[in-house]
Design a protein around this motif. Structure first.
Motif, short mmCIF file in Angstrom:
data_model
loop_
_atom_site.label_atom_id
_atom_site.label_comp_id
_atom_site.label_asym_id
_atom_site.label_seq_id
_atom_site.Cartn_x
_atom_site.Cartn_y
_atom_site.Cartn_z
N PHE A 289 0.94 -1.16 -0.15
CA PHE A 289 0.09 0.34 -0.41
C PHE A 289 1.15 0.98 -0.33
O PHE A 289 1.61 1.74 0.87
CB PHE A 289 -0.94 -0.27 1.23
N PRO A 290 1.67 1.16 -0.83
CA PRO A 290 2.44 2.40 -1.01
C PRO A 290 1.92 4.21 -0.65
O PRO A 290 3.10 4.40 -0.67
CB PRO A 290 3.30 2.42 -2.34
N GLN A 291 0.58 4.31 -1.90
CA GLN A 291 0.47 5.56 -1.64
C GLN A 291 -1.25 5.36 -0.96
O GLN A 291 -2.10 6.53 -1.90
CB GLN A 291 0.06 5.84 -3.04
N LEU A 292 -1.10 4.78 -0.23
CA LEU A 292 -2.67 4.83 1.25
C LEU A 292 -3.30 6.27 1.12
O LEU A 292 -3.81 6.51 0.89
CB LEU A 292 -2.42 3.92 1.76
N GLU A 293 -2.07 6.89 1.47
CA GLU A 293 -2.04 8.68 1.56
C GLU A 293 -3.03 9.04 0.64
O GLU A 293 -3.67 10.30 0.71
CB GLU A 293 -0.90 9.34 2.04
N ASN A 294 -2.79 8.25 -0.97
CA ASN A 294 -3.23 8.87 -2.14
C ASN A 294 -4.66 8.72 -2.39
O ASN A 294 -5.23 9.24 -3.36
CB ASN A 294 -2.53 8.98 -3.26
#
Length: 435
Positions: A289-294
């Motif tokens: 989940f490398p871009q969960l904040e996105n």
């Protein structure tokens, strides 16, 4: 250049407290050198012998010498992570969300930061259009990695048109320089129908995947359009059919990437699947989940956390009527999920609030306002014992919505307790044990 490292908090029992530092004091120099941000400060404070030049809130300057453990923190918090000035974005992006904000809101909502330091520290996306030779040298020297880069397209000419400047067309050259200096990057594309989708998106994915593994990941998010677009470039949102086309293109690339490197590499924001009415991909396809904040993988992560959280309450002696507030998109996920939660004397109603503040095209929960929530709830008939609001819609680090409404105001207007769920675990705990 003047640097302002203004202290806002000193942790109790810290070195900073021991040497008498206080909120309002300003750190001018460390070991005889000015520091431009907390990156510089962290390197300067790594030593055991430290000399601080401090200006008290009274204006008096004081030189403080101290000994500490190697890498020991002083326990200080500052007004800003950068002590000079946050670099502003000078681009004129056709999809800029800040340009679509209504007038009269708080000043911070109109700030367009484009600062590589905030990218390294907090994961803010930057365009690299204001990156100079000195910046590149500093990034390499301090190994500020990873950075988060808004690419949008690797077609230089198209990127110039979309971002509104010649410097924007150098993106592949800039990325190559970063990669050559050992800097890893996460990337994103704000996808605009008719501009950087279709063959252009295919090209962008191919170019960035060609720089894997230095380019760690690529997130594709749909353009967000509010009703305040009178002076903005004409754009359209993704229909179900167009979203389906994007999904097919990206899934083909994911299969290729996983076959070659056991990682998906390119990831779609949840809105594409919701718009197309398709099932959210499995947990494994999001890797770490490398871009969960996105907004990439939030739904799958939410569902996984919901399943992991046990039901810890057997029900209620008296009838409870709880309204769970969300955006229009999230209703498709929450309604079937909460319908399976069967507890005696608990009635749960999912309230999908249409975003009148920004416009009906904005369907994500994170952009709901307190005013829209109040208006929507006031119009609903039936009993209500309590309200659960989404924490994602509150300003980061504060308990307030984008329109400055607070949960306390909602509680006063509706006459029932209001509690906040920041993710699945909180939501299930509140529903199972409202008391």
């Amino acid at each position: 250049m003047t640097y302002k490292a203004i202290i806002t908090n000193v942790k109790p029992d810290s070195i900073g407290a021991e040497i008498g530092l206080a909120p309002g004091d300003q750190l001018l120099e460390v070991n005889g050198e000015a520091v431009q941000d907390i990156i510089d400060l962290s390197f300067a404070l790594a030593e055991e012998d430290v000399e601080l030049l401090v200006e008290r809130s009274s204006g008096e300057q004081e030189l403080i010498t101290l000994e500490k453990e190697y890498d020991e923190d002083l326990g200080l918090e500052f007004e800003s992570a950068v002590f000079d000035k946050v670099r502003q974005c000078a681009n004129k992006c056709i999809f800029c969300f800040v340009d679509q904000m209504p007038i009269g809101m708080r000043d911070s909502l109109y700030i367009k930061d484009d600062d590589y330091r905030l990218s390294f520290l907090y994961g803010n996306f930057v365009t690299l259009t204001n990156l100079g030779h000195q910046d590149l040298s500093r990034i390499a020297r301090l190994h500020l990695s990873p950075l988060y880069v808004s690419v949008h397209t690797t077609n230089g000419e198209l990127r110039e048109r979309m971002l509104g400047g010649k410097q924007a067309g150098k993106i592949m050259e800039q990325l190559s320089k970063l990669v050559d200096k050992g800097i890893d990057v996460h990337t994103q594309v704000v996808l605009c129908p008719g501009f950087n989708d279709g063959k252009e998106l295919e090209r962008t994915i191919s170019d960035l995947y060609g720089m894997y593994p230095s380019v760690l990941s690529l997130a594709i998010v749909p353009v967000g359009l509010t009703r305040y677009r009178d002076n903005c470039h004409p754009l359209t949102t993704f229909t179900s059919e167009k979203a389906d086309q994007v999904i097919k293109l990206v899934h083909a690339w994911q299969e290729k990437c996983r076959k070659e490197n056991q990682e998906s590499f390119v990831y779609l924001a949840d809105e594409f699947y919701l718009a197309a009415g398709q099932e959210i991909p499995s947990y494994e396809l999001y890797d770490s989940f490398p871009q969960l904040e996105n907004g990439v993988g939030i739904v799958r992560s939410f569902l996984a956390e919901w399943e992991e959280q046990p039901v810890v309450e057997m029900g209620y002696d008296e009838q409870h009527y709880i309204d769970v507030v969300c955006g229009v998109s999230a209703e498709k996920i929450l309604t079937p999920l909460l319908s399976k939660l069967s507890l005696p004397n608990l009635k749960v109603r999912v309230v999908a609030v249409e975003n009148k503040f920004f416009g009906h095209n904005v369907t994500v929960t994170g952009l709901l306002t307190g005013g829209d929530i109040i208006e929507n709830l006031q119009q609903l008939p039936g009993s209500r014992s309590g309200i659960i609001i989404p924490g994602v819609a509150l300003r980061k680090g504060e308990h307030v919505f984008l329109d400055n409404t607070t949960p306390e105001i909602i509680a006063a207007k509706l006459g029932v307790p209001v509690r906040t769920a920041y993710f699945a675990k909180d939501l299930k705990e509140l529903l199972c044990a409202w008391r």
